[in-house]
Design an enzyme around this catalytic site. Structure first.
Site, PDB file in Angstrom:
ATOM      1  N   LYS A  13     -55.543 -29.456 -37.803  1.00 22.22           N
ATOM      2  CA  LYS A  13     -56.822 -29.050 -38.404  1.00 22.22           C
ATOM      3  C   LYS A  13     -57.444 -27.872 -37.654  1.00 22.22           C
ATOM      4  O   LYS A  13     -57.871 -26.905 -38.253  1.00 22.22           O
ATOM      5  CB  LYS A  13     -57.827 -30.226 -38.376  1.00 22.22           C
ATOM      6  CG  LYS A  13     -57.371 -31.467 -39.102  1.00 22.22           C
ATOM      7  CD  LYS A  13     -58.475 -32.519 -39.155  1.00 22.22           C
ATOM      8  CE  LYS A  13     -58.853 -33.104 -37.801  1.00 22.22           C
ATOM      9  NZ  LYS A  13     -57.780 -33.893 -37.155  1.00 22.22           N
ATOM     10  N   ARG A  88     -65.890 -38.184 -40.210  1.00 21.28           N
ATOM     11  CA  ARG A  88     -64.784 -39.056 -39.819  1.00 21.28           C
ATOM     12  C   ARG A  88     -65.035 -40.496 -40.250  1.00 21.28           C
ATOM     13  O   ARG A  88     -64.198 -41.353 -40.006  1.00 21.28           O
ATOM     14  CB  ARG A  88     -64.630 -39.025 -38.314  1.00 21.28           C
ATOM     15  CG  ARG A  88     -63.381 -38.260 -37.839  1.00 21.28           C
ATOM     16  CD  ARG A  88     -63.513 -38.185 -36.350  1.00 21.28           C
ATOM     17  NE  ARG A  88     -62.342 -37.981 -35.585  1.00 21.28           N
ATOM     18  CZ  ARG A  88     -62.049 -36.857 -34.960  1.00 21.28           C
ATOM     19  NH1 ARG A  88     -62.775 -35.794 -35.139  1.00 21.28           N
ATOM     20  NH2 ARG A  88     -60.998 -36.800 -34.169  1.00 21.28           N
ATOM     21  N   ARG A 123     -49.205 -30.986 -26.495  1.00 23.70           N
ATOM     22  CA  ARG A 123     -50.371 -30.137 -26.719  1.00 23.70           C
ATOM     23  C   ARG A 123     -51.043 -29.776 -25.394  1.00 23.70           C
ATOM     24  O   ARG A 123     -51.156 -30.604 -24.503  1.00 23.70           O
ATOM     25  CB  ARG A 123     -51.364 -30.885 -27.610  1.00 23.70           C
ATOM     26  CG  ARG A 123     -52.556 -30.044 -27.998  1.00 23.70           C
ATOM     27  CD  ARG A 123     -53.081 -30.437 -29.333  1.00 23.70           C
ATOM     28  NE  ARG A 123     -54.059 -31.501 -29.247  1.00 23.70           N
ATOM     29  CZ  ARG A 123     -54.875 -31.808 -30.254  1.00 23.70           C
ATOM     30  NH1 ARG A 123     -54.791 -31.158 -31.393  1.00 23.70           N
ATOM     31  NH2 ARG A 123     -55.729 -32.784 -30.129  1.00 23.70           N
ATOM     32  N   ARG A 156     -55.429 -32.626 -22.442  1.00 25.39           N
ATOM     33  CA  ARG A 156     -56.706 -33.334 -22.619  1.00 25.39           C
ATOM     34  C   ARG A 156     -56.531 -34.816 -22.306  1.00 25.39           C
ATOM     35  O   ARG A 156     -55.514 -35.403 -22.649  1.00 25.39           O
ATOM     36  CB  ARG A 156     -57.163 -33.176 -24.070  1.00 25.39           C
ATOM     37  CG  ARG A 156     -58.233 -32.144 -24.261  1.00 25.39           C
ATOM     38  CD  ARG A 156     -58.449 -31.801 -25.700  1.00 25.39           C
ATOM     39  NE  ARG A 156     -58.648 -32.945 -26.572  1.00 25.39           N
ATOM     40  CZ  ARG A 156     -58.796 -32.854 -27.883  1.00 25.39           C
ATOM     41  NH1 ARG A 156     -58.760 -31.666 -28.462  1.00 25.39           N
ATOM     42  NH2 ARG A 156     -58.975 -33.916 -28.612  1.00 25.39           N
ATOM     43  N   ARG A 167     -56.221 -43.368 -30.951  1.00 24.95           N
ATOM     44  CA  ARG A 167     -56.860 -42.425 -31.874  1.00 24.95           C
ATOM     45  C   ARG A 167     -56.232 -42.519 -33.279  1.00 24.95           C
ATOM     46  O   ARG A 167     -56.920 -42.408 -34.284  1.00 24.95           O
ATOM     47  CB  ARG A 167     -56.740 -40.992 -31.341  1.00 24.95           C
ATOM     48  CG  ARG A 167     -57.556 -40.793 -30.084  1.00 24.95           C
ATOM     49  CD  ARG A 167     -57.263 -39.465 -29.453  1.00 24.95           C
ATOM     50  NE  ARG A 167     -57.831 -38.369 -30.207  1.00 24.95           N
ATOM     51  CZ  ARG A 167     -57.486 -37.100 -30.056  1.00 24.95           C
ATOM     52  NH1 ARG A 167     -56.562 -36.762 -29.189  1.00 24.95           N
ATOM     53  NH2 ARG A 167     -58.060 -36.159 -30.772  1.00 24.95           N
TER      54      ARG A 167
END
Ligand code: AMP
Length: 210
Positions: A13, A88, A123, A156, A167
């Site tokens: 996204k 969300r 990531r 992260r 998540r």
């Protein structure tokens, strides 16, 4: 153009929002980036949000609704905006509707859980400007260094494997029901899985006719 980028964490996204933002000349509003900056600056919102974020859980709706209402009031949102990572929950979507916020399109980027896990573990993010990279699929020009601001890239806290699984579970339980919500309003558009960033951008451009 008023858009929502929708999809699981790690679906792409943020990456696609950045590309579209430049192409369309409208800002991206990422609640994740706003919250991370609040945590870093130890504001009252940041202090409220941190424990939820570290656990891969959603920050309470009232905090998010306050943040987004304030941001959409700013002058740069007059021509349009791209929401990344918000709404969300059904409550957030209803609050936006109630505030008169309308959307032209909700782009649902479909990616399997297996692919998401593979992506998130590779990531890397810039803790300063929020830009994201992937060690294989989208590396920075210089390893470990942000192309935009030159700061050192990090993994992260919430991209760590155990948090990624939490998540994903949160996504399926609390966020995925929004597909039906926007489907019933006739604005949900599915972006089928594509193997590259470029192919995803093209699929989105085809949907939007740009
Ligand atoms: P993101 O960068 O969009 O994946 O967001 C990182 C984390 O920030 C999420 O795992 C949540 O803890 C929190 N967060 C971001 N956006 C929202 C939202 N719209 N509602 C609730 N929590 C959010």
């Amino acid at each position: 153009m008023r858009l929502i980028m929708f999809g699981a964490p790690g679906a792409g996204k943020g990456t696609q929002a950045a590309i579209l933002s430049e192409r369309l000349g409208v800002p991206t509003i990422s609640t994740g980036n706003i919250l991370r900056s609040a945590v870093k600056n130890r504001t009252s919102v940041g202090l409220q949000a941190q424990s939820y974020m570290d656990a891969g859980k959603l920050v309470p709706d009232e905090v998010i609704i306050g943040i987004i209402a304030e941001r959409l009031e700013e002058a740069d949102c007059q021509k349009g905006y791209i929401l990344d990572g918000v709404p969300r929950t059904i409550a957030q979507a209803q609050a936006l509707e109630k505030a008169g916020v309308r959307f032209d399109c909700v782009l649902d980027i479909e990616v399997s859980d297996q692919e998401i896990c593979h992506r998130m573990y590779g990531r890397r993010s810039c803790p300063v400007c929020g830009a994201t990279y992937h060690v294989e699929a989208a590396p920075p020009k210089q390893e470990g260094v942000c192309d935009h601001c030159g700061n050192t890239l990090t993994l992260r806290e919430d991209d760590k494997p155990e948090t990624v699984l939490s998540r994903l579970e949160t996504y399926h339980r609390q966020t995925e029901p929004l597909k039906e919500f926007y489907e019933s309003r006739g604005i949900l558009k599915v972006v089928p899985f594509q193997p590259t960033i470029e192919a995803t951008t093209q699929a989105i451009a085809d949907i939007l006719g740009i």
